[in-house]
Design an enzyme around this catalytic site. Structure first.
Site, mmCIF file in Angstrom:
data_model
loop_
_atom_site.group_PDB
_atom_site.id
_atom_site.type_symbol
_atom_site.label_atom_id
_atom_site.label_comp_id
_atom_site.label_asym_id
_atom_site.label_seq_id
_atom_site.Cartn_x
_atom_site.Cartn_y
_atom_site.Cartn_z
ATOM 1 N N ARG A 37 5.686 26.101 14.546
ATOM 2 C CA ARG A 37 5.250 25.293 13.401
ATOM 3 C C ARG A 37 6.414 24.536 12.762
ATOM 4 O O ARG A 37 6.240 23.420 12.270
ATOM 5 C CB ARG A 37 4.551 26.179 12.372
ATOM 6 C CG ARG A 37 3.158 26.542 12.860
ATOM 7 C CD ARG A 37 2.350 27.254 11.815
ATOM 8 N NE ARG A 37 0.937 27.111 12.136
ATOM 9 C CZ ARG A 37 0.014 28.028 11.868
ATOM 10 N NH1 ARG A 37 0.329 29.134 11.240
ATOM 11 N NH2 ARG A 37 -1.240 27.808 12.190
ATOM 12 N N LYS A 198 -19.036 34.054 21.933
ATOM 13 C CA LYS A 198 -20.385 34.020 21.361
ATOM 14 C C LYS A 198 -20.869 32.634 20.978
ATOM 15 O O LYS A 198 -20.112 31.812 20.464
ATOM 16 C CB LYS A 198 -20.414 34.892 20.101
ATOM 17 C CG LYS A 198 -20.301 36.370 20.397
ATOM 18 C CD LYS A 198 -20.383 37.138 19.101
ATOM 19 C CE LYS A 198 -20.445 38.641 19.349
ATOM 20 N NZ LYS A 198 -20.501 39.352 18.058
ATOM 21 N N GLY A 378 -8.339 26.678 12.811
ATOM 22 C CA GLY A 378 -9.569 26.408 12.059
ATOM 23 C C GLY A 378 -9.824 24.924 11.829
ATOM 24 O O GLY A 378 -10.962 24.464 11.913
#
Ligand code: ADP
Ligand code: MG
Length: 398
Positions: A37, A198, A378
Site C-alpha cells: 500500500r 457463495k 471492498g
C-alpha cells in the site's frame, strides 16, 4: 467515466496539499510487514514533493472507532514511508487543531508530513462537516489517492472534496482508468469470470455483470448453486440449495440481456476436501451423493480457452475452484495463465480483484501479466456491483 481532475490540472508549487492515502498496512511488533500500500502511493508523493508542494498525508489505521488508541498510531507507518521514499516524513500527533497547524506551518516547499490516524476522531467516519472543515483548514488543495477507501463517505475520503479543489492522485487515476477500460467503456466482447464460495455474497455483482458483459463464466462453489437449480446432482458440494429461484432469475436476466452464461460442463470431485484426496474429473451427471465438486473439469477449461481466444476484455473475481489445496487449484491456475499469456501478447485487457482471487493469481504466477490487479478489496467489489463510490463521485463533482 465521469470526468475528474488529475495532478496534470494543477500547479502545486508552494501549496499545502492534503493527500488521502490508504496506509492501513499489515503490522507485527510495530513493524510494517507488507509495504504494497505504501509502494502504490509513492508516485503521487514523489511527484508532489518534486513539484514543490507541502505534502500532508492523511490516512487511517485499524478501527479505533473515534478514540485515541496508541497501538493504532500511524507513527511507525510514517517511518516506513520515509524509508521507502528515501525522504524525511515528519509526523503530527493529531490530524486537526493546534498540533497539526503548527506542524504544517513549519513545512518548506517539497517537505512531507503525516497526520495522525483520522479515525481517532468520531467525525471522520461520521463525515461530520465540522471535522472536515478542521481538516481543510490545513490545506489549499485536496488529492485523493485512495481508491480502496472511496466506497466510504468519510470526511477524509469524501467530505474534503467539497471543501477544497479536489484532484485524483496517480494511483487513483490508474485504478479509475483500468476499471473504465474493463467495464465502463471496454473493448468487446467482454468476458467476466466470477467464482468463489457463495452466490449469496455476490448477488449484486452477478446481477450487475449480466447486464454489462457479453459472457459470464461462473465457477467455484457458486456454480454448484446454479447447477443444482438446473436439476444437476451436486452431492455434498458446497451449495446454496435455497437460492434456486435466485439462480434461475439471474439466468433469465442474462438471457434477456444477451449475456451468454458459461457453466462447468464437467467437474473435479473428491470424497473429502483435503490434501492427497483422490480427485477425479467426471461429467456433470456422474456426480454421486457423497462427491464434493471442488474444481472445474478439463472440458470446461477447454471450452473456456476457446472463448478466451476471441475475447477482448476479461474481468475476474473469484477462484474457479477450492484453490487452497492442490490439485483443486488446477482450473483457476490454468485459466489465469491463459489470460496472462493473452494479455502479454497484447490480445486482451485483463482486470482482476478480490482477496482470494489475488492469492490464487499469485499462486499461478499470473499477476504480473494481467493489465491491472486491484488491491482495493471492498471498493473493487462495490464497483463490480455497479455502485457509485462516494469518494470517486465527489472527485468528479469537484
Ligand atoms: P474473493 O476473495 O476473491 O472475492 P471469494 O472469497 O468469493 O473470492 O471465494 C474464495 C473461496 O471460494 C476460496 O476459499 C475457495 O476455496 C472457495 N471455493 C471456490 N470453489 C469452491 C468449491 N467448489 N467448493 C468450495 N469452496 C470453493
Ligand atoms: Mg474472499
Amino acid at each position: 467515466m465521469s470526468a475528474f481532475k488529475t495532478l496534470d490540472d494543477v500547479d502545486v508549487k508552494g501549496k499545502r496539499v492534503l493527500v488521502r492515502v490508504d496506509l492501513n498496512v499489515p503490522m507485527a511488533d510495530g513493524k510494517v510487514t507488507d509495504t504494497t500500500r505504501i509502494d502504490r502511493v509513492v508516485p503521487t508523493l514523489t511527484e508532489l514533493s518534486d513539484k514543490g508542494a507541502k505534502v500532508i498525508l492523511m490516512a487511517h489505521f485499524g478501527r479505533p472507532k473515534g478514540a485515541v488508541v496508541p497501538e493504532m498510531s500511524l507513527k511507525p507507518v510514517a517511518e516506513a514511508t520515509a524509508a521507502i521514499l528515501s525522504r524525511p516524513v515528519a509526523f503530527a500527533g493529531n490530524c486537526i487543531g493546534e498540533e497539526a497547524a503548527t506542524a504544517v506551518a513549519t513545512l518548506a516547499d517539497g517537505d512531507l508530513l503525516m497526520l495522525e490516524n483520522a479515525r481517532f476522531h468520531k467525525g471522520e467516519e461520521a463525515n461530520d462537516p465540522e471535522f472536515a472543515k478542521a481538516l481543510a483548514a490545513n490545506g489549499d488543495i485536496y488529492v485523493n489517492d485512495a481508491f480502496s477507501v472511496s466506497h466510504r463517505a468519510h470526511a477524509s475520503s469524501e467530505g474534503l472534496a467539497h471543501l477544497l479543489p479536489a484532484y485524483a492522485g496517480r494511483s487513483m487515476e490508474a485504478e479509475l482508468r483500468a476499471l473504465d477500460a474493463a467495464l465502463g467503456n471496454p473493448q468487446r466482447p467482454v468476458l467476466a469470470v466470477v467464482g468463489g464460495a457463495k452466490v449469496s455474497t455476490k448477488l449484486d455483482l452477478l446481477e450487475n455483470l449480466v447486464g454489462k458483459v457479453d459472457r459470464l463464466v461462473i465457477g467455484g462453489g457458486m456454480a454448484n448453486t446454479f447447477l443444482a437449480a438446473m436439476g444437476k446432482p451436486v452431492g455434498k458440494s458446497l451449495c446454496e440449495h435455497d437460492l434456486g429461484d435466485t439462480a434461475r432469475r439471474i439466468l433469465e436476466a442474462a438471457k434477456a440481456a444477451g449475456c451468454e452464461v458459461i457453466l462447468p460442463k464437467d467437474v473435479v470431485v473428491a470424497k473429502e476436501f483435503k490434501a492427497g484426496a483422490d480427485a477425479r474429473c467426471i461429467p456433470l451427471d456422474a456426480v454421486a451423493d457423497d462427491d464434493m465438486i471442488l474444481d472445474v473439469g478439463t472440458d470446461s477449461l477447454g471450452s473456456l480457452a476457446v472463448h478466451m481466444e476471441d475475447t477482448k476484455t476479461v474481468v475476474w473475481n473469484g477462484p474457479l475452484g477450492a484453490f487452497e489445496i492442490p490439485p483443486f487449484d488446477n482450473g483457476t491456475v490454468t485459466a489465469a495463465r491463459q489470460v496472462a499469456m493473452l494479455t502479454k501478447a497484447g490480445r486482451l485487457t485483463s482486470v482482476a480483484g478480490g482477496g482470494d482471487t489475488l492469492a490464487a493469481l499469485n499462486q499461478a504466477g499470473a499477476s504480473d501479466d494481467f493489465s491491472y490487479i486491484s488491491t482495493a478489496g471492498g471498493a473493487f467489489l462495490e464497483w463490480l456491483e455497479g455502485k457509485e463510490l462516494p469518494g470517486v463521485k465527489a472527485l468528479s463533482a469537484s
